[in-house]
Design an enzyme around this catalytic site. Structure first.
Site, mmCIF file in Angstrom:
data_model
loop_
_atom_site.group_PDB
_atom_site.id
_atom_site.type_symbol
_atom_site.label_atom_id
_atom_site.label_comp_id
_atom_site.label_asym_id
_atom_site.label_seq_id
_atom_site.Cartn_x
_atom_site.Cartn_y
_atom_site.Cartn_z
ATOM 1 N N ARG A 69 0.829 -1.211 0.000
ATOM 2 C CA ARG A 69 0.000 0.000 0.000
ATOM 3 C C ARG A 69 0.864 1.263 0.000
ATOM 4 O O ARG A 69 2.043 1.243 0.350
ATOM 5 C CB ARG A 69 -0.929 0.028 1.202
ATOM 6 C CG ARG A 69 -0.208 0.085 2.557
ATOM 7 C CD ARG A 69 -0.119 1.489 3.116
ATOM 8 N NE ARG A 69 0.719 1.551 4.306
ATOM 9 C CZ ARG A 69 1.996 1.906 4.297
ATOM 10 N NH1 ARG A 69 2.611 2.222 3.173
ATOM 11 N NH2 ARG A 69 2.699 1.958 5.425
ATOM 12 N N GLU A 108 1.205 11.924 7.409
ATOM 13 C CA GLU A 108 1.807 11.121 8.452
ATOM 14 C C GLU A 108 1.083 9.791 8.668
ATOM 15 O O GLU A 108 -0.088 9.659 8.361
ATOM 16 C CB GLU A 108 1.736 11.898 9.786
ATOM 17 C CG GLU A 108 2.548 13.163 9.804
ATOM 18 C CD GLU A 108 4.038 12.889 9.982
ATOM 19 O OE1 GLU A 108 4.429 11.718 10.070
ATOM 20 O OE2 GLU A 108 4.785 13.873 10.036
ATOM 21 N N ASP A 126 -2.060 6.518 12.249
ATOM 22 C CA ASP A 126 -2.980 5.452 12.676
ATOM 23 C C ASP A 126 -2.703 5.021 14.107
ATOM 24 O O ASP A 126 -3.617 4.747 14.868
ATOM 25 C CB ASP A 126 -2.915 4.245 11.720
ATOM 26 C CG ASP A 126 -1.504 3.711 11.500
ATOM 27 O OD1 ASP A 126 -0.529 4.456 11.742
ATOM 28 O OD2 ASP A 126 -1.373 2.543 11.081
ATOM 29 N N ASP A 179 -1.951 -0.545 7.702
ATOM 30 C CA ASP A 179 -1.404 -1.404 6.647
ATOM 31 C C ASP A 179 -2.241 -2.662 6.450
ATOM 32 O O ASP A 179 -2.574 -3.041 5.323
ATOM 33 C CB ASP A 179 0.039 -1.792 6.992
ATOM 34 C CG ASP A 179 0.899 -0.568 7.235
ATOM 35 O OD1 ASP A 179 0.474 0.532 6.836
ATOM 36 O OD2 ASP A 179 1.979 -0.712 7.826
ATOM 37 N N ASN A 225 14.373 -1.020 8.100
ATOM 38 C CA ASN A 225 13.763 -2.241 8.627
ATOM 39 C C ASN A 225 13.143 -1.919 9.989
ATOM 40 O O ASN A 225 13.844 -1.702 10.967
ATOM 41 C CB ASN A 225 14.826 -3.339 8.748
ATOM 42 C CG ASN A 225 14.199 -4.662 9.132
ATOM 43 O OD1 ASN A 225 13.302 -4.718 9.958
ATOM 44 N ND2 ASN A 225 14.665 -5.726 8.521
HETATM 45 P P1 ADP Z 1 7.992 -2.346 4.902
HETATM 46 O O1 ADP Z 1 7.994 -0.853 4.913
HETATM 47 O O2 ADP Z 1 8.221 -2.886 3.536
HETATM 48 O O3 ADP Z 1 6.804 -2.947 5.579
HETATM 49 P P2 ADP Z 1 9.452 -3.543 7.117
HETATM 50 O O4 ADP Z 1 10.802 -3.173 7.624
HETATM 51 O O5 ADP Z 1 8.305 -3.335 8.017
HETATM 52 O O6 ADP Z 1 9.277 -2.773 5.740
HETATM 53 O O7 ADP Z 1 9.448 -5.063 6.705
HETATM 54 C C1 ADP Z 1 10.390 -5.563 5.787
HETATM 55 C C2 ADP Z 1 10.638 -7.042 6.068
HETATM 56 O O8 ADP Z 1 9.528 -7.818 5.577
HETATM 57 C C3 ADP Z 1 11.847 -7.592 5.338
HETATM 58 O O9 ADP Z 1 13.040 -7.363 6.069
HETATM 59 C C4 ADP Z 1 11.513 -9.075 5.258
HETATM 60 O O10 ADP Z 1 11.830 -9.731 6.467
HETATM 61 C C5 ADP Z 1 9.990 -9.063 5.104
HETATM 62 N N1 ADP Z 1 9.653 -9.184 3.666
HETATM 63 C C6 ADP Z 1 9.289 -8.230 2.813
HETATM 64 N N2 ADP Z 1 9.097 -8.720 1.565
HETATM 65 C C7 ADP Z 1 9.351 -10.042 1.651
HETATM 66 C C8 ADP Z 1 9.340 -11.129 0.725
HETATM 67 N N3 ADP Z 1 9.059 -10.954 -0.564
HETATM 68 N N4 ADP Z 1 9.641 -12.357 1.178
HETATM 69 C C9 ADP Z 1 9.959 -12.540 2.474
HETATM 70 N N5 ADP Z 1 9.986 -11.575 3.392
HETATM 71 C C10 ADP Z 1 9.702 -10.337 2.990
HETATM 72 MG MG MG Z 2 6.300 -2.813 7.605
#
Ligand code: ADP
Ligand code: MG
Length: 353
Positions: free
Chosen positions: A43, A49, A52, A190, A233
């Site tokens: 999304r 901001e 939520d 989300d 992350n």
């Molecule tokens: P985002 O803003 O994309 O939600 P986050 O830091 O909250 O970022 O989450 C990212 C984490 O989600 C990655 O480090 C990984 O562990 C997991 N992730 C995202 N895409 C995939 C995928 N295609 N396959 C496996 N894990 C994924």
């Molecule tokens: Mg995330």
């Protein structure tokens, strides 16, 4: 109502090259055939901001990039996870013993958040095992919610594998809670848009109770999402939770200053509702209650009438309790309170309040 359940559709795999490719990889990996596929979108938040987690409304829309999972329920409790991206290693666990490692949030932990959420919700005695192959096209840690798409998709797969159903709104609420198993204290935007999104419309998402209202997008408009390629992350660092904690502490201080039951309040919106104030009036209260200098944990504890230790252990999240986050917490707090309310007031004039 059936319409409230996540839609299931039958597809001819020969007409779906992506599914066909995933099926072939699944067969080569697990030596059996997927029984169903689940898909959950990423999304983009269209306005401002991420408020939520303060209880305020947000305006996201789903994007085409998604998480796609090929799945096969098993008669044993073994859960075997694999990923088309070799960066994400295979993982095997037991459906009766789901452990989520917050200290090292590897990809499978997000999947397990979805599994645990469903297992706990239905108090499953003998949850089904499964073979799952995951493919994702959402750039990870880029703010397009790849993590929640993975949690929601895993939740959906677990639901199906265990022969259960749940309306989309309940799934959204459940998966919002489930992602917190990994340690991030998100507010639910989300997971809500992941389940409630519809083609051609953004959604005004409001909370408590969760509801989504169509916001029609202008005909023919295109949205350009630029990727800065700087990853954040959220579960591996404390940055995200620090913002949530700043707002939580602000809500408690405001509540205390107005004689409300501050222990029961964690969100700025809850305080506003209890005080029956407009956003403009809340801004005036913010300016009256908070001083411009940064706050220390000790000062906040003193204001609330609790020790710093109690504040850390009873109010803050695990990853913001330690010294590492303390300076940042102090630096940002004052600024954040004002921004949240000023931002909201502006929205009020320009957008929808
Ligand atoms: P985002 O803003 O994309 O939600 P986050 O830091 O909250 O970022 O989450 C990212 C984490 O989600 C990655 O480090 C990984 O562990 C997991 N992730 C995202 N895409 C995939 C995928 N295609 N396959 C496996 N894990 C994924
Ligand atoms: Mg995330």
């Amino acid at each position: 109502m059936a319409a409230d359940l996540p839609p299931t559709i039958s597809v001819q795999l020969v007409e779906e090259p992506r599914l066909l490719k995933l099926k072939k990889m699944f067969i080569s990996k697990f030596k059996s055939t997927p029984k169903f596929y689940a898909r959950a979108p990423g999304r983009v938040n269209l306005i401002g901001e991420h408020i939520d987690y303060c209880g305020y409304a947000v305006l996201p829309m789903a994007i085409e990039q998604d998480i796609l999972i090929a799945a096969e329920p098993l008669n044993t409790p073994a859960i075997h996870l694999a990923n088309t991206n070799p960066l994400y290693s295979d993982f095997t666990t037991n459906a009766n013993n789901i452990q989520i490692n917050q200290m090292e949030p590897l990809w499978h932990n997000y999947f397990l958040c979805g599994v645990k959420g469903i297992e706990d919700h239905f108090s499953l005695d003998s949850p089904s095992g499964m073979n799952c192959l995951v493919e994702g096209t959402i750039p990870p840690s880029s703010g397009l919610s790849s993590s929640s798409a993975l949690v929601c998709c895993a939740g959906l797969v677990t639901l199906m594998a265990n022969g259960k159903t749940l309306p989309k709104v309940e799934l959204a609420e459940l998966c919002s809670k489930s992602e917190r198993y990994i340690g991030t204290e998100g507010g639910g935007m989300d997971q809500s848009i992941c389940f409630l999104a519809e083609k051609g419309t953004a959604k005004l998402i409001e909370f408590n109770p969760l509801r989504a209202t169509d916001v029609r997008l202008p005909e023919g408009v295109a949205f350009l999402i630029a990727n800065s390629c700087v990853e954040m992350n959220k579960a591996a660092t404390s940055h995200f939770n620090i913002r949530v904690m700043e707002c939580r502490l602000a809500a408690k201080l405001l509540a205390k200053s107005r004689g409300l039951d501050w222990k029961a309040m964690a969100k700025l919106q809850e305080v506003q509702v209890k005080l029956k104030l407009s956003l403009e009036e809340m801004l005036a209260v913010v300016e009256e209650v908070f001083h411009p200098e940064p706050y220390s944990i000790e000062e906040i504890g003193k204001n609330l009438g609790i020790s710093s230790k109690e504040l850390r252990t009873q109010i803050l999240s695990q990853n913001t309790q330690d010294g590492c986050s303390r300076n940042k917490l102090n630096q940002c707090m004052q600024l954040m309170f004002f921004n949240y309310f000023k931002g909201q007031c502006q929205w009020g004039k320009n957008v929808w309040f």
